[in-house]
Enzyme design. Structure first.
Site, short mmCIF file in Angstrom:
data_model
loop_
_atom_site.label_atom_id
_atom_site.label_comp_id
_atom_site.label_asym_id
_atom_site.label_seq_id
_atom_site.Cartn_x
_atom_site.Cartn_y
_atom_site.Cartn_z
N CYS A 194 0.46 119.04 -12.79
CA CYS A 194 -0.59 118.10 -12.79
C CYS A 194 -1.44 117.48 -13.93
CB CYS A 194 -1.71 118.70 -11.59
SG CYS A 194 -2.44 120.23 -12.16
N HIS A 326 -6.11 123.04 -10.37
CA HIS A 326 -5.89 121.60 -10.23
C HIS A 326 -6.58 120.79 -10.84
CE1 HIS A 326 -3.55 118.83 -8.00
NE2 HIS A 326 -4.32 118.30 -7.38
N ASP A 347 -4.30 111.79 -6.80
CA ASP A 347 -3.88 113.13 -6.88
C ASP A 347 -2.44 113.33 -7.18
OD1 ASP A 347 -3.40 115.70 -6.25
OD2 ASP A 347 -4.80 116.04 -4.74
#
Length: 413
Positions: A194, A326, A347
């Protein structure tokens, strides 16, 4: 008392004819034991009797010493057992953390990509010819250092701008970053990529902003994840964030290591892109919420963009948002008619299929649920953001490199 009675019986058994009874009135000289008050008519018998007392006492003391030594030995063994178990638990926990954060030498993007494709073939979800084609494409991408673009979705920001211009219900003002492409995790970085994907999103906007042309002249295309890892290693070699570099043993390339705000800051600054880390280290609102974070983002976007238009497509780059486990990319903010705020987030966990729906936005805005985050939606204990705000001179870059060795974040009280 029991010992005294036993000794008395022992002495009477051996010298009963010489013992006198307490209170006898025959005029004999009586000798009383100082330890149990037994009376004797002979001093030698009394001495023997007292010696028996002393022998019993020494035996008891010796027993106590042996019991103490045994107890100490058992306690030492128990301490060693507990210490050994604790060390074992710590080793297992450390290995678990290494696996979780990709530092267990189990391979990186390439190895994971191939392994996951092989699994897809074994399950019948990928044909062998597709496996070989995708492997060839992946190897070409790795060789060039350029992302293959297979997880990219473009045009979402333009679709958002169009939607908000026609939306007449509850949005009072909207500020948007310009030209942000969405990138999602692939077979090669699922579960750990991520941070890299968010950097790609941020870079996609910077590459479309001529203000950053000079500092990005050597980075004209979106780099692949292994290339980004090498770029961060280059920043470390320049002297950025030695503490963070040490955490990763100065090596990212070929690993599945997670990165965070500090690595993004080091990479951007090494490219002469001016940025800052802001640390929202505790909630500032009820129920564990972070209204100060939302207010900071509003100020970031609205400064120098206070015109009368309802929808403002700013030149502000998107913002890297990090929390435990995250990270996401802030691409804009809404101010509702009731003054409440709503962040718009890209995202990396959202697939291309999900993002494509936003390109066909309906008038009711249902697809925006994917992006919208209100104050009550962000309730992690801590958040960090990396915000870009200009270009650094070589002297400023050197100064920031030195400063990053001491302090890299500012805390919002």
């Amino acid at each position: 008392e029991a010992v005294g009675r036993e000794l008395e019986e022992h002495v009477r058994a051996r010298h009963g004819h010489l013992l006198g009874a307490p209170g006898t009135g025959n005029g004999e000289q009586l000798y009383e034991c100082p330890m149990c008050s037994l009376t004797c008519t002979n001093i030698q018998i009394l001495e023997e009797h007292v010696d028996l007392h002393l022998e019993e006492h020494n035996f008891s003391e010796g027993g106590n010493m042996r019991d103490l030594e045994l107890a100490q030995q058992l306690q030492t063994e128990e301490d060693e057992r507990q210490r050994s178990e604790e060390e074992k638990r710590e080793r297992e926990e450390f290995k678990k953390l290494q696996r979780q954060y990709g530092l267990d030498n189990s391979g990186g993007f390439k190895q994971q990509f191939l392994k996951n494709m092989e699994r897809e073939v074994d399950r019948g979800r990928m044909q062998p010819f597709e496996y070989h084609k995708r492997k060839a494409d992946m190897m070409e991408s790795l060789a060039s250092g350029i992302d293959d673009g297979k997880t990219k979705t473009s045009g979402v920001m333009e679709a958002l701008c169009k939607f908000y211009q026609n939306e007449n219900r509850d949005a009072r003002r909207v500020w948007l970053s310009a030209g942000v492409d969405h990138f999602h995790s692939s077979l090669g970085d699922r579960g750990w990529g991520c941070g890299y994907r968010n950097f790609q999103m941020l870079l996609s906007s910077l590459l479309q902003n001529s203000f950053y042309n000079d500092c990005l002249r050597d980075t004209t295309l979106i780099p692949s994840i292994p290339k980004i890892q090498s770029m961060i290693e280059d920043a470390w070699r320049e002297g950025f964030d030695p503490q963070g570099a040490s955490h990763f043993n100065n090596r990212l390339h070929g690993s599945k290591a997670w990165i965070g705000a500090c690595e993004i800051y080091s990479l951007l600054t090494s490219l002469r892109i001016k940025c800052q880390i802001i640390d929202f280290h505790k909630p500032t609102g009820p129920m564990g919420t972070h209204p100060r974070l939302f207010e900071w983002i509003l100020h970031y976007y609205s400064t120098d963009n206070e015109g009368g238009a309802k929808v403002v497509c700013t030149s502000k780059p998107p913002i890297y948002l990090q929390h435990q486990g995250h990270s996401r990319t802030i691409v804009g903010i809404e101010e509702k008619k009731n003054k409440s705020l709503c962040l718009l987030l890209f995202d990396p966990g959202c697939s291309s299929q999900q993002m494509q729906k936003l390109l066909k936005q309906t008038n009711d805005g249902t697809g925006l649920k994917l992006l919208r985050k209100f104050v009550g939606s962000l309730k992690e204990k801590q958040y960090q953001i990396v915000a870009v705000d200009g270009v650094l001179s070589l002297e400023e870059k050197a100064a920031r490199c030195h400063a990053s060795q001491v302090l890299t974040s500012e805390k919002i009280p």
